[in-house]
Design a protein around this motif. Sequence first.
Motif, PDB file in Angstrom:
ATOM      1  N   ILE A 166     -13.319 -26.958 -23.734  1.00  0.00           N
ATOM      2  CA  ILE A 166     -13.061 -27.595 -25.032  1.00  0.00           C
ATOM      3  C   ILE A 166     -14.311 -27.506 -25.905  1.00  0.00           C
ATOM      4  N   PHE A 167     -15.478 -27.707 -25.303  1.00  0.00           N
ATOM      5  CA  PHE A 167     -16.722 -27.566 -26.067  1.00  0.00           C
ATOM      6  C   PHE A 167     -16.841 -26.151 -26.638  1.00  0.00           C
ATOM      7  N   THR A 204     -12.350 -35.654 -28.837  1.00  0.00           N
ATOM      8  CA  THR A 204     -11.119 -35.131 -28.237  1.00  0.00           C
ATOM      9  C   THR A 204     -10.760 -35.919 -26.987  1.00  0.00           C
ATOM     10  N   PHE A 205     -11.746 -36.140 -26.133  1.00  0.00           N
ATOM     11  CA  PHE A 205     -11.478 -36.868 -24.900  1.00  0.00           C
ATOM     12  C   PHE A 205     -11.228 -38.350 -25.154  1.00  0.00           C
ATOM     13  N   ALA A 210      -3.119 -28.161 -22.776  1.00  0.00           N
ATOM     14  CA  ALA A 210      -2.653 -27.816 -24.126  1.00  0.00           C
ATOM     15  C   ALA A 210      -2.838 -28.997 -25.074  1.00  0.00           C
ATOM     16  N   PHE A 211      -2.603 -30.208 -24.577  1.00  0.00           N
ATOM     17  CA  PHE A 211      -2.773 -31.409 -25.388  1.00  0.00           C
ATOM     18  C   PHE A 211      -4.227 -31.541 -25.847  1.00  0.00           C
ATOM     19  N   LEU A 212      -5.164 -31.326 -24.929  1.00  0.00           N
ATOM     20  CA  LEU A 212      -6.591 -31.408 -25.269  1.00  0.00           C
ATOM     21  C   LEU A 212      -6.953 -30.395 -26.353  1.00  0.00           C
ATOM     22  N   ASN A 228      -6.898 -30.225 -34.063  1.00  0.00           N
ATOM     23  CA  ASN A 228      -6.640 -31.147 -35.173  1.00  0.00           C
ATOM     24  C   ASN A 228      -7.937 -31.766 -35.695  1.00  0.00           C
ATOM     25  N   LEU A 229      -8.839 -32.121 -34.795  1.00  0.00           N
ATOM     26  CA  LEU A 229     -10.121 -32.700 -35.220  1.00  0.00           C
ATOM     27  C   LEU A 229     -10.945 -31.680 -36.000  1.00  0.00           C
ATOM     28  N   ILE A 230     -10.919 -30.440 -35.570  1.00  0.00           N
ATOM     29  CA  ILE A 230     -11.640 -29.377 -36.288  1.00  0.00           C
ATOM     30  C   ILE A 230     -11.035 -29.182 -37.675  1.00  0.00           C
TER      31      ILE A 230
END
Length: 185
Positions: A36-37, A57-58, A76-78, A84-86
């Motif tokens: 994710i990072f 995210t977490f 996929a959810f993560l 979305n945050l980006i």
Amino acid sequence: AWPAGKIYLVFTSLSMSKPGTSELFLKAYEDYSDAIFRFCYVRVRQRDLALDITQETFIKTWEYLRADKEVRNLRAFLYQVARNLITDYSRKKKESSLDNLMNHGFDAPTDDDHQLYDVLDVKYLVRIIQGMDGKYRDVILMRYVDELPIKEIADIIGESKNVVSVRIHRGLQQVRNLIPKSNGS
């Protein structure tokens, strides 16, 4: 090796969750936090911002799980939460030149010329990919940088596997068209 902060609050509240939820979350954090990072870093090109988005995210995922909401595919959810945050960050951010984005947080190795050329090639490709239409750029990055399967990309962006495959194909065509041909080809 994530910085302490809000994520600590999540970990301290794990004991207050539904049985199995905390184990699921901790396993997801262990398995996917680095990926994710990278997903965030490739898109925002700033290490600290990528760390913040990863952390957020977490936190959001934990809050969602703790509210007993169902998640069918946690990976996929993560990625969807991070995406979305980006997007939210991008909407808030002032327009900035691509050169400025490339200059933030990217340290090119200087001890080995071969590595330097590889880094320059990667920077060149990232510059090309960053200039692409977002719907092609995102699937290309998820497929070839994040190494996600087409099914998970489809889950993340809310499209069918066929749409994802077509976007990858068209995106690769755009990349090929944007790379200048050498005289020897």
